[in-house]
Each structure stands twice: as structure tokens, then as C-alpha cells.
Write a protein that holds these residues in place. Structure first.
Motif, PDB file in Angstrom:
ATOM      1  N   THR A 276       4.649   0.403   2.816  1.00 55.15           N
ATOM      2  CA  THR A 276       4.016   1.612   2.200  1.00 55.15           C
ATOM      3  C   THR A 276       4.993   2.648   1.875  1.00 55.15           C
ATOM      4  O   THR A 276       4.597   3.305   1.351  1.00 55.15           O
ATOM      5  CB  THR A 276       3.721   2.258   3.565  1.00 55.15           C
ATOM      6  OG1 THR A 276       4.913   3.241   4.505  1.00 55.15           O
ATOM      7  CG2 THR A 276       2.507   1.623   4.414  1.00 55.15           C
TER       8      THR A 276
ATOM      9  N   LYS B  10       2.037   4.357   0.301  1.00 53.72           N
ATOM     10  CA  LYS B  10       1.627   6.100  -0.003  1.00 53.72           C
ATOM     11  C   LYS B  10       3.537   7.019   0.405  1.00 53.72           C
ATOM     12  O   LYS B  10       2.466   8.047   0.410  1.00 53.72           O
ATOM     13  CB  LYS B  10       0.864   5.910   1.716  1.00 53.72           C
ATOM     14  CG  LYS B  10      -0.324   5.214   1.648  1.00 53.72           C
ATOM     15  CD  LYS B  10      -0.901   4.937   2.982  1.00 53.72           C
ATOM     16  CE  LYS B  10      -1.816   4.237   3.553  1.00 53.72           C
ATOM     17  NZ  LYS B  10      -2.054   3.407   4.348  1.00 53.72           N
TER      18      LYS B  10
ATOM     19  N   ASP C  74       0.831  -1.265  -0.078  1.00 56.50           N
ATOM     20  CA  ASP C  74      -0.075   0.507  -0.363  1.00 56.50           C
ATOM     21  C   ASP C  74       1.037   1.141  -0.225  1.00 56.50           C
ATOM     22  O   ASP C  74       1.210   1.658   1.264  1.00 56.50           O
ATOM     23  CB  ASP C  74      -1.276  -0.089   1.146  1.00 56.50           C
ATOM     24  CG  ASP C  74      -1.960   0.965   1.048  1.00 56.50           C
ATOM     25  OD1 ASP C  74      -2.218   1.375   0.027  1.00 56.50           O
ATOM     26  OD2 ASP C  74      -2.285   1.898   2.385  1.00 56.50           O
TER      27      ASP C  74
ATOM     28  N   ASP D 288       4.680  -4.064   7.559  1.00 55.81           N
ATOM     29  CA  ASP D 288       3.198  -2.971   6.736  1.00 55.81           C
ATOM     30  C   ASP D 288       3.801  -2.017   7.355  1.00 55.81           C
ATOM     31  O   ASP D 288       3.851  -0.898   6.062  1.00 55.81           O
ATOM     32  CB  ASP D 288       2.142  -2.498   7.869  1.00 55.81           C
ATOM     33  CG  ASP D 288       1.262  -3.691   8.388  1.00 55.81           C
ATOM     34  OD1 ASP D 288       1.631  -5.156   6.783  1.00 55.81           O
ATOM     35  OD2 ASP D 288       0.647  -3.954   8.767  1.00 55.81           O
TER      36      ASP D 288
END
Length: 287
Positions: free
Chosen positions: A161, A55, A53, A157
Motif C-alpha cells: 500500500t 494509498k 494498491d 499487503d
């Protein structure tokens, strides 16, 4: 003490011992090496991967203070790309983290920077920057990420990102080649990396069979003996990378998937990650 080299084995957390055994000239080493690093003890119990993910453009995560990390943190701020990355930095926040003060490096900075820039550097080098709630990670993750020995594996995680890791190795001095789990974590997480380590570290990685990214970055920073020049070069490459949109970053990742996959497979196949320490030591002793 007249011990035959074939009767010696080394248990080490440093991949340098495991892969080359201190010699560019020998294919085989007379002593045996067992590579063990607790950051990879999770290898068979946890996946390195979580759903990407993206970002942020980059990770710059430091648990211990060093001259390299202070200066790169200053450059990240000066180049106005702090908001492009997951960034942690601290000068003396935790008593377990000892500072690394290189007087020669500080003198180089005084010579190369203007007085105003050096004053700004001193401000940033003493600043504490921890991941916060605003960085979308909970407080447990924050504490263990900054100070935990296994950050990035325990909490994948965070790594997921951002696409690029700025790897600040434990040693950045001339005259040695020293790898730790830091660069291996980037490879295990299938990340692009800029490696702030000893001079010729990239060349050494290539000799170990890994691929780097000269088609994306100007990797001539690897040959620069002057620390300031090397870190300036790395900072400039990071700045150019951060000028890309996240959509372009995603495309770059997809275009280089074959290299990221290759490095991961090379790590998995050629490093001993089984961690059956006691049986291995006993088997060596019986030989």
C-alpha cells in the motif's frame, strides 16, 4: 587455534558476510559462508508480491526501539507527514523490545535542537503508535506486523500500500557496515528506499551490485558521519517525496521499474535462498 581458514564456514543471517566477507581488497574469501535468514525462508513458498494498491507514500514500520527510529518518528510528526505513511513506533510497549539509548546522540540533539524542539522530541520519542483498525488492517495483522519477526513477508499487503520504504537498520553507528533483512525486504518487494543505516551504507550496497536512486533523492546523506545531520537529511528527502501526488508516485514507480526489477533479480540470483541448511552444512564438513 591454528584452524585453517579454508576449513571454516560461517552460518549467518547477515548478508554482509555472504557478499563481501569483510574485505574490499579480496575477490575471494578463504572461508565459506552460508547465508540464512528466516525472513527469506518463505521465499519459495510465498510470493513477495500482491496486487499494488498504493494509498500511502511510505512505510515506516519499527518493531524495536532505537535512537534512529525515535528521532525519525519525531521528524515525521514535526514535518506533518504522519498521515502520508504506514507508521508504527513504540518506546517500551513490548517487553521483548529492548531500548537503545545512545547518550552521545542525546547530547547531540540537546546541542542542535532548541529547548522547545527538544521537549517536543522527548514527547514523541516516548509515544506509542501502532497500526490500528483505521489503518485498514485487521487486528491479527496489526499484532504480528509490529512484533512479528517476519512482518512484511507474512503480510505483504501492508508493504503493497506504499511505494517507499524508510529502512531503519539495526545499526546506525559510524565505524561499521551492517545490513540485515530490512533492506533486503525492500528490494524483494521492489520498493524505493531511503536507508537510515551506517554511513556509506548506500555505497556498500552499490559495491554489492545493487542500484540506488540518486536521480530521485539527494543521496549525499550517505556520507554524513553525524547521525543527527544524516537523519535530518533523510527526513527532508522523505518530506519532498511526500509532496508528490499519488499519481506522480505511481508514474515514478513505472519510470523506475527497470531498476526495481534489476535489484530484485540481483538479489534472487546472487543470494542463496534455497535454505537446505543441513545438507549444505554436511557438504561443507565433508570437503
Amino acid at each position: 587455534d591454528h584452524i585453517k581458514t579454508e576449513n571454516i564456514f560461517i552460518v549467518t543471517a547477515n548478508s554482509f558476510f555472504n557478499c563481501v566477507q569483510h574485505s574490499y581488497r579480496k575477490d575471494d574469501c578463504p572461508y565459506k559462508v552460508l547465508f540464512f535468514n528466516k525472513c527469506f525462508a518463505l521465499f519459495h513458498d510465498k510470493s513477495f508480491f500482491s496486487k499494488d494498491d498504493i494509498k500511502k507514500h511510505f512505510n515506516f514500520l519499527a518493531r524495536r526501539d532505537s535512537d534512529c527510529r525515535r528521532y525519525l518518528y519525531y521528524k515525521i510528526n514535526k514535518l506533518n507527514i504522519l498521515n502520508k505513511g504506514n507508521v508504527s513506533h513504540h518506546k517500551s510497549y513490548n517487553p521483548r523490545c529492548h531500548s537503545q539509548n545512545d547518550i552521545l546522540f542525546e547530547n547531540q540533539l540537546k546541542e542542535k535542537l532548541s529547548k522547545s524542539d527538544y521537549d517536543v522530541y522527548k514527547v514523541y520519542s516516548s509515544e506509542t503508535k501502532l497500526l490500528t483498525q483505521n489503518d485498514e488492517f485487521n487486528s491479527d495483522t496489526i499484532e504480528n506486523t509490529v512484533f512479528g519477526d517476519q512482518f512484511g513477508l507474512t503480510y505483504p499487503d501492508i508493504c503493497s500500500t506504499a511505494f517507499l520504504d524508510v529502512v531503519t537498520e539495526s545499526s546506525t553507528d559510524n565505524g561499521c557496515l551492517f545490513f540485515t533483512e530490512k533492506i533486503l525486504k525492500s528490494i524483494a518487494h521492489k520498493k524505493l528506499f531511503l536507508l537510515a543505516g551506517n554511513p556509506f551504507s548506500l555505497r556498500f550496497l552499490q559495491k554489492l551490485g545493487f542500484k540506488t536512486f540518486p536521480h530521485i533523492f539527494d543521496e549525499s546523506y550517505d556520507t554524513k558521519l553525524c547521525k543527527v545531520s544524516r537523519f535530518d537529511h533523510i527526513s527532508n528527502e522523505l518530506h519532498k517525496f511526500c509532496s508528490l501526488s499519488l499519481q506522480d508516485v505511481e508514474k515514478l514507480k513505472n519510470d523506475n521499474k527497470h531498476i526495481l526489477d534489476y535489484n530484485y533479480e540481483h538479489l534472487v540470483k546472487n543470494f542463496d535462498c534455497t535454505f537446505n541448511i543441513i545438507p549444505k552444512i554436511r557438504s561443507y564438513l565433508r570437503r
